[in-house]
Design an enzyme around this catalytic site. Structure first.
Site, PDB file in Angstrom:
ATOM      1  N   ASN A   9      -3.368  -9.347  12.103  1.00 53.50           N
ATOM      2  CA  ASN A   9      -3.994  -8.114  10.767  1.00 53.50           C
ATOM      3  C   ASN A   9      -3.695  -8.292  10.252  1.00 53.50           C
ATOM      4  OD1 ASN A   9      -6.257  -6.728   9.885  1.00 53.50           O
ATOM      5  ND2 ASN A   9      -5.643  -4.259  10.474  1.00 53.50           N
ATOM      6  N   TRP A  10      -4.974  -8.860   8.672  1.00 52.94           N
ATOM      7  CA  TRP A  10      -4.316 -10.154   7.575  1.00 52.94           C
ATOM      8  C   TRP A  10      -5.168  -8.696   6.503  1.00 52.94           C
ATOM      9  CZ3 TRP A  10      -4.947 -15.794   7.764  1.00 52.94           C
ATOM     10  CH2 TRP A  10      -4.377 -16.744   8.119  1.00 52.94           C
ATOM     11  N   LYS A  11      -5.897  -7.733   7.105  1.00 56.57           N
ATOM     12  CA  LYS A  11      -5.933  -6.371   5.865  1.00 56.57           C
ATOM     13  C   LYS A  11      -7.325  -7.718   4.995  1.00 56.57           C
ATOM     14  CE  LYS A  11      -2.880  -3.483   7.566  1.00 56.57           C
ATOM     15  NZ  LYS A  11      -2.746  -2.105   7.380  1.00 56.57           N
ATOM     16  N   HIS A  94     -10.546   0.486  12.914  1.00 62.99           N
ATOM     17  CA  HIS A  94      -9.727   0.228  12.533  1.00 62.99           C
ATOM     18  C   HIS A  94      -9.657   1.761  11.808  1.00 62.99           C
ATOM     19  CE1 HIS A  94      -5.792  -0.123  10.246  1.00 62.99           C
ATOM     20  NE2 HIS A  94      -5.432  -0.977  11.194  1.00 62.99           N
ATOM     21  N   GLU A  96      -8.164   2.357   9.063  1.00 63.56           N
ATOM     22  CA  GLU A  96      -8.495   2.761   7.309  1.00 63.56           C
ATOM     23  C   GLU A  96      -9.820   2.721   7.858  1.00 63.56           C
ATOM     24  OE1 GLU A  96      -5.938  -1.317   6.606  1.00 63.56           O
ATOM     25  OE2 GLU A  96      -4.071   0.156   7.265  1.00 63.56           O
ATOM     26  N   GLU A 166      -2.950   2.763  17.368  1.00 66.26           N
ATOM     27  CA  GLU A 166      -2.409   2.443  16.294  1.00 66.26           C
ATOM     28  C   GLU A 166      -1.757   4.355  15.343  1.00 66.26           C
ATOM     29  OE1 GLU A 166      -2.230  -1.442  14.562  1.00 66.26           O
ATOM     30  OE2 GLU A 166      -4.071  -0.145  13.612  1.00 66.26           O
ATOM     31  N   GLY A 172       2.167   0.524   8.441  1.00 71.01           N
ATOM     32  CA  GLY A 172       2.128   0.459   6.718  1.00 71.01           C
ATOM     33  C   GLY A 172       3.632   0.920   6.190  1.00 71.01           C
ATOM     34  N   SER A 213       3.525  -0.702  12.271  1.00 68.21           N
ATOM     35  CA  SER A 213       4.761  -0.934  11.660  1.00 68.21           C
ATOM     36  C   SER A 213       5.792  -1.756  12.970  1.00 68.21           C
ATOM     37  CB  SER A 213       5.996   0.251  10.842  1.00 68.21           C
ATOM     38  OG  SER A 213       5.390   0.873   9.929  1.00 68.21           O
ATOM     39  N   GLY A 234       0.088  -6.011  10.963  1.00 68.23           N
ATOM     40  CA  GLY A 234      -0.550  -6.497   9.616  1.00 68.23           C
ATOM     41  C   GLY A 234       0.791  -6.655   8.329  1.00 68.23           C
ATOM     42  N   GLY A 235       1.747  -5.992   7.993  1.00 71.88           N
ATOM     43  CA  GLY A 235       2.645  -6.609   7.023  1.00 71.88           C
ATOM     44  C   GLY A 235       2.964  -7.727   7.978  1.00 71.88           C
TER      45      GLY A 235
HETATM   46  P1  PGA Z   1       1.086  -2.013   9.624  1.00 74.11           P
HETATM   47  O1  PGA Z   1      -0.122  -2.854  10.207  1.00 74.11           O
HETATM   48  O2  PGA Z   1       2.019  -3.273  11.142  1.00 74.11           O
HETATM   49  O3  PGA Z   1       1.658  -3.133   8.555  1.00 74.11           O
HETATM   50  O4  PGA Z   1       2.211  -0.984   9.904  1.00 74.11           O
HETATM   51  C1  PGA Z   1      -0.848  -2.606  12.148  1.00 74.11           C
HETATM   52  C2  PGA Z   1      -2.113  -2.433  11.729  1.00 74.11           C
HETATM   53  O5  PGA Z   1      -3.045  -1.441  10.944  1.00 74.11           O
HETATM   54  O6  PGA Z   1      -2.795  -2.870  12.051  1.00 74.11           O
END
Ligand code: PGA
Length: 256
Positions: A9-11, A94, A96, A166, A172, A213, A234-235
């Site tokens: 997930n490149w956000k 998600h 967010e 999640e 994150g 994470s 994500g990251g």
């Molecule tokens: P993260 O994000 O790996 O940076 O914790 C995961 C996500 O939001 O899907």
């Protein structure tokens, strides 16, 4: 066995040029890996370019969101009809989006239905916040998110969905959930809810990812868990080298 699925997930990261470069590097790095499904979810602006960059590879493509109407006066939104044929997956609900853009179980449900109607496979995100986790409400809350998201869907439709568990406090933050604990929550809140809503055989069919994470040093611990079928990342998906380690980490499923 359920095929492991690792999704990046490149956000809201990566320009079109950066997305193209990263997609190319990932394709090259995973060319010899056949047992793990890999999905890249760049921002909308880079979908077409990434589609071209991954053409001919086994890497899949996903969007990060959609709106449920086919078309219309909805400035700034992207419809399932626009994504059909462009990508295979779409991340829905998600945390967010729930936190900053007012998504609810009801809108998540509409989006899932719209996605399925346009041949897009939803990656449905669920997860509790820190206060809920500390209050011991995780299983009940995540179970209610699953029920809300899947309202009115047939077993056949649900079998296509990927669920990403999640915990919000782990996204994150570098604070990942403990692997065995995450596995227990997935069983108690997701697979048991699927059993109650449908049946045990469906609950065993649906792929469930862990997210929050996930890093090169903890991927194998998560992937060694029987009810964790992959990761939403994500990251660590923003660089080809760390993302590749995660994809290889999923191969632990195939070791005796
Ligand atoms: P993260 O994000 O790996 O940076 O914790 C995961 C996500 O939001 O899907």
């Amino acid at each position: 066995m359920r095929t492991p699925i690792i999704a990046g997930n490149w956000k809201m990261f990566k320009t079109v040029a950066e997305a193209k470069a990263l997609a190319g590097e990932v394709c090259q790095a995973v060319a010899a890996i056949n047992q793990v499904e890999v999905v890249l979810c760049p921002p909308f602006t880079a979908l077409t370019t990434v589609k071209e960059a991954i053409a001919g590879s086994k890497v899949g493509l996903g969007a990060q969101n959609l709106y449920w109407e086919k078309q219309g006066a909805f400035t700034g939104e992207v419809s399932p009809q626009m994504l059909e044929g462009l990508c295979d997956y779409v991340i829905i609900g998600h945390s967010e989006r729930r936190q900053y853009f007012g998504e609810t179980d009801e809108t998540v449900n509409k989006k899932i239905k719209a996605a399925l109607a346009h041949k897009l496979l939803p990656i449905l995100c669920v997860g509790e916040n820190l206060a809920q986790y500390e209050a011991g409400e995780t299983v009940a809350f995540v179970g209610s998110q699953v029920r809300g998201a899947l309202a009115g869907l047939s077993a056949e439709e649900v079998a296509k969905i990927v669920v990403a568990y999640e915990p919000i406090w782990a996204i994150g933050t570098g604070k990942n959930a403990e692997a065995a604990g995450a596995n227990q929550i997935i069983v108690a809140s997701i697979r048991q809810t699927l059993t109650a809503l449908y049946d045990e055989s469906l609950a065993q069919k649906v792929r469930v990812q862990y997210g929050g994470s996930v890093k090169p040093d903890n991927i194998e611990g998560f992937m060694a868990q029987p009810d964790i079928d992959g990761a939403l990342v994500g990251g660590a998906s923003l660089k080809a080298d760390s993302f590749t380690v995660l994809i290889k980490g999923a191969l632990v499923k195939f070791k005796g």
